[in-house]
Design a protein around this motif. Structure first.
Motif, PDB file in Angstrom:
ATOM      1  N   UNK A 186       0.828  -1.210   0.000  1.00 40.04           N
ATOM      2  CA  UNK A 186       0.000   0.000   0.000  1.00 40.04           C
ATOM      3  C   UNK A 186       0.863   1.260   0.000  1.00 40.04           C
ATOM      4  N   UNK A 187       1.969   1.234   0.757  1.00 41.08           N
ATOM      5  CA  UNK A 187       2.874   2.383   0.783  1.00 41.08           C
ATOM      6  C   UNK A 187       3.529   2.592  -0.579  1.00 41.08           C
ATOM      7  N   UNK A 188       3.865   1.499  -1.253  1.00 37.92           N
ATOM      8  CA  UNK A 188       4.425   1.576  -2.603  1.00 37.92           C
ATOM      9  C   UNK A 188       3.390   2.159  -3.564  1.00 37.92           C
ATOM     10  N   UNK A 189       2.147   1.718  -3.423  1.00 35.63           N
ATOM     11  CA  UNK A 189       1.069   2.223  -4.276  1.00 35.63           C
ATOM     12  C   UNK A 189       0.875   3.722  -4.074  1.00 35.63           C
ATOM     13  N   UNK A 190       0.970   4.181  -2.848  1.00 37.56           N
ATOM     14  CA  UNK A 190       0.785   5.607  -2.553  1.00 37.56           C
ATOM     15  C   UNK A 190       1.845   6.469  -3.233  1.00 37.56           C
ATOM     16  N   UNK A 191       3.021   5.892  -3.495  1.00 41.70           N
ATOM     17  CA  UNK A 191       4.080   6.618  -4.182  1.00 41.70           C
ATOM     18  C   UNK A 191       3.944   6.537  -5.703  1.00 41.70           C
ATOM     19  N   UNK A 225       7.511  -0.121   6.775  1.00 41.25           N
ATOM     20  CA  UNK A 225       6.569  -0.169   7.892  1.00 41.25           C
ATOM     21  C   UNK A 225       7.260  -0.534   9.207  1.00 41.25           C
ATOM     22  N   UNK A 226       8.502  -0.962   9.125  1.00 36.04           N
ATOM     23  CA  UNK A 226       9.294  -1.259  10.320  1.00 36.04           C
ATOM     24  C   UNK A 226      10.447  -0.287  10.498  1.00 36.04           C
ATOM     25  N   UNK A 227      10.384   0.850   9.809  1.00 41.42           N
ATOM     26  CA  UNK A 227      11.381   1.897   9.995  1.00 41.42           C
ATOM     27  C   UNK A 227      12.501   1.911   8.995  1.00 41.42           C
ATOM     28  N   UNK A 228      12.490   0.984   8.024  1.00 38.64           N
ATOM     29  CA  UNK A 228      13.537   0.951   7.007  1.00 38.64           C
ATOM     30  C   UNK A 228      13.121   1.684   5.744  1.00 38.64           C
ATOM     31  N   UNK A 229      13.933   1.608   4.693  1.00 39.00           N
ATOM     32  CA  UNK A 229      13.591   2.283   3.438  1.00 39.00           C
ATOM     33  C   UNK A 229      12.431   1.601   2.713  1.00 39.00           C
ATOM     34  N   UNK A 230      12.461   0.270   2.615  1.00 37.02           N
ATOM     35  CA  UNK A 230      11.372  -0.490   2.029  1.00 37.02           C
ATOM     36  C   UNK A 230      11.079  -0.159   0.579  1.00 37.02           C
ATOM     37  N   UNK A 231       9.945  -0.659   0.128  1.00 32.24           N
ATOM     38  CA  UNK A 231       9.563  -0.477  -1.274  1.00 32.24           C
ATOM     39  C   UNK A 231       9.346   0.981  -1.682  1.00 32.24           C
ATOM     40  N   UNK A 232       8.764   1.831  -0.830  1.00 33.11           N
ATOM     41  CA  UNK A 232       8.544   3.216  -1.259  1.00 33.11           C
ATOM     42  C   UNK A 232       9.827   3.984  -1.565  1.00 33.11           C
TER      43      UNK A 232
END
Length: 302
Positions: free
Chosen positions: A48-53, A259-266
């Motif tokens: 969902x965070x990736x989608x928001x970007x 979602x755990x504080x890292x860079x992640x997909x977004x």
């Protein structure tokens, strides 16, 4: 007709939108104890965070035996509106126990084909690519076995073969084995982690073969190469290889998820893409995120 095989079925490459060409929603390996990606709720939030970007597709390179959770992927794709592509194949041998590998001897190619055409386990979810892995500046017996099986599966199905290059090395050895020895067309081979070995000569040699070059994942402590990546991409674009490039995030641990504080997909769209655009321009970045993966993962399925 050429199509990308997603967990919800085959779609035209043009429907992928902005694509994270190498990432992981689920991944579990004894090499990363305590950092497993097993939480479906966290995977949903990350998508969902990736989608928001502005993201439209995530290609999960998690192969056989490493916690793909294929049955969970269709619901995650539907709920978030993000296409997801699953993988078959095998990683390096250090990620498996010997019983798992022994059970695949003599039948790995058949397993890969079954997962590409019939589905992963009882999930009914079909893989859309084959993932294998090399070693550090070399291909050991396990890599040669798995790549030979991947080539067999490619010839049976048309599926692309995505290759983990250990710290970005061994690209030419991989191409020699897959394309020179096993007859896989170079445009069906995706080389991952080129950003981890910023060698412009090897990059150009690999690109010249016609394969795909993936720059995937932010720097880690032992390969601080983020600042070199835009120059590497610009060099390849100026040499005429802008149409062979892919970008990905390669989130392999729980602590790396956004979602755990890292860079992640977004992070790919929030930071990497704008930084890269300063070096090569918005138009090339757009093509690398949309048009290139639409061609790289599309297959005339057999």
């Amino acid at each position: 007709m050429s199509a990308v095989r997603t967990v919800l079925g085959d779609v035209p490459g043009g429907e992928l939108g902005v694509c994270d060409a190498h990432d992981h929603l689920f991944f579990a390996s004894p090499r990363l104890p305590g950092e497993e990606l097993r939480d479906a709720a966290a995977a949903r939030a990350e998508l969902a965070a990736f989608r928001e970007q502005g993201g439209g597709t995530v290609v999960q390179w998690t192969p056989y035996g490493l916690g793909r959770r294929a049955a969970d992927l269709p619901a995650l794709s539907r709920e978030t509106g993000v296409h997801v592509v699953a993988a078959t194949g095998l990683h390096q041998d250090v990620h498996y126990d010997q019983d798992t590998l022994a059970a695949l001897r003599g039948r790995a190619a058949d397993v890969f084909v079954a997962e590409l055409t019939r589905g992963i386990g009882t999930s009914g979810v079909r893989a859309g690519l084959i993932k294998v892995a090399g070693g550090f500046h070399a291909l050991d017996a396990h890599a040669r076995w798995t790549m030979s099986a991947a080539a067999e599966a490619h010839h049976a199905t048309g599926a692309p073969i995505a290759v983990h290059l250990e710290l970005g090395t061994g690209a030419l050895d991989v191409l020699e084995l897959l394309c020179g020895g096993a007859g896989v067309p170079p445009d069906r081979v995706i080389l991952g982690h080129l950003n981890r070995s910023p060698d412009p000569v090897t990059h150009r040699q690999a690109a010249g073969s016609g394969c795909w070059l993936a720059f995937d994942g932010p720097s880690r402590g032992n390969h601080a190469t983020d600042w070199r990546m835009p120059d590497a991409v610009r060099d390849l674009a100026e040499a005429g290889f802008g149409d062979r490039l892919l970008l990905g995030g390669d989130t392999t641990t729980a602590s790396a998820r956004s979602v755990d504080g890292g860079p992640g997909m977004p992070y790919l769209l929030r930071r990497v893409a704008p930084r890269l655009a300063l070096a090569v321009g918005d138009e090339l970045v757009r093509r690398v995120l949309t048009e290139n993966p639409a061609r790289a993962f599309a297959v005339d399925w057999h």
